[in-house]
Design a protein around this motif. Structure first.
Motif, PDB file in Angstrom:
ATOM      1  N   TRP A 108      43.447  45.352  40.515  1.00  0.00           N
ATOM      2  CA  TRP A 108      42.067  45.877  40.526  1.00  0.00           C
ATOM      3  C   TRP A 108      41.027  44.822  40.323  1.00  0.00           C
ATOM      4  O   TRP A 108      39.922  45.102  39.923  1.00  0.00           O
ATOM      5  CB  TRP A 108      41.891  46.978  39.489  1.00  0.00           C
ATOM      6  CG  TRP A 108      42.377  48.307  39.930  1.00  0.00           C
ATOM      7  CD1 TRP A 108      43.301  48.552  40.880  1.00  0.00           C
ATOM      8  CD2 TRP A 108      41.965  49.572  39.429  1.00  0.00           C
ATOM      9  NE1 TRP A 108      43.486  49.886  40.982  1.00  0.00           N
ATOM     10  CE2 TRP A 108      42.691  50.539  40.108  1.00  0.00           C
ATOM     11  CE3 TRP A 108      41.064  49.973  38.464  1.00  0.00           C
ATOM     12  CZ2 TRP A 108      42.542  51.875  39.865  1.00  0.00           C
ATOM     13  CZ3 TRP A 108      40.927  51.306  38.215  1.00  0.00           C
ATOM     14  CH2 TRP A 108      41.649  52.261  38.919  1.00  0.00           C
ATOM     15  N   GLY A 122      37.953  51.067  41.519  1.00  0.00           N
ATOM     16  CA  GLY A 122      38.336  49.750  41.040  1.00  0.00           C
ATOM     17  C   GLY A 122      38.061  49.584  39.561  1.00  0.00           C
ATOM     18  O   GLY A 122      37.401  50.398  38.917  1.00  0.00           O
ATOM     19  N   GLU A 180      38.437  42.232  41.729  1.00  0.00           N
ATOM     20  CA  GLU A 180      37.711  42.203  43.008  1.00  0.00           C
ATOM     21  C   GLU A 180      37.041  40.880  43.220  1.00  0.00           C
ATOM     22  O   GLU A 180      36.665  40.177  42.387  1.00  0.00           O
ATOM     23  CB  GLU A 180      36.683  43.333  43.043  1.00  0.00           C
ATOM     24  CG  GLU A 180      37.387  44.654  43.002  1.00  0.00           C
ATOM     25  CD  GLU A 180      36.441  45.807  42.681  1.00  0.00           C
ATOM     26  OE1 GLU A 180      35.249  45.584  42.417  1.00  0.00           O
ATOM     27  OE2 GLU A 180      36.901  46.932  42.708  1.00  0.00           O
TER      28      GLU A 180
END
Length: 144
Positions: free
Chosen positions: A142, A9, A144
């Motif tokens: 990406w 990530g 989170e």
């Protein structure tokens, strides 16, 4: 063997780059500190040599011949001069060997960081390409 799922990530990528940058800054700081130490040690060695030279300028008359005080003083000044020379020699060794090693490590860390960034960009480009082929149902943000 693959990357741990904890290291996947955008935030993990940024954390790895941040760690690499911090290590490069630390190596740079270490180099500056060692250079400062070498400079201080050399200055100290010169000062010790000057003190020893001044201390050895004794009246060479017959009055002090056989004097334990004069003999002790001469020995002490010679030891002071020897100590100064050893400190300078140590500073030279530190500069030549340790700084060369630090410079090599710094260059290696920069090379590894660059290779990591290039590999990350290549993998991200492949991922984007494959996601485009198989549909846009994959989240490439990406976040989170």
């Amino acid at each position: 063997m693959g990357f741990s799922s904890n290291l996947q990530g955008k935030s993990a990528h940024e954390a790895l780059l941040s760690r690499q940058d911090a290590e490069l800054r630390l190596l740079d700081s270490m180099k500056r500190c060692i250079l400062s130490k070498v400079r201080c040690d050399r200055d100290y060695a010169v000062a010790l040599g000057s003190v020893a030279t001044q201390g050895l300028k004794m009246d060479r008359g017959d009055e002090l011949q056989g004097s334990l005080v004069a003999s002790t003083w001469k020995t002490m000044m010679e030891e002071l001069d020897t100590t100064g020379k050893l400190i300078k020699q140590n500073a030279d060794t530190i500069e030549s060997k340790l700084l060369d090693t630090l410079n090599s490590l710094y260059a290696e860390k920069r090379k590894v960081r660059k290779a990591y960034q290039e590999e990350h960009a290549r993998i991200l480009q492949q991922f984007t390409h494959v996601s485009g082929i198989f549909g846009s149902g994959v989240n490439l943000d990406w976040t989170e």
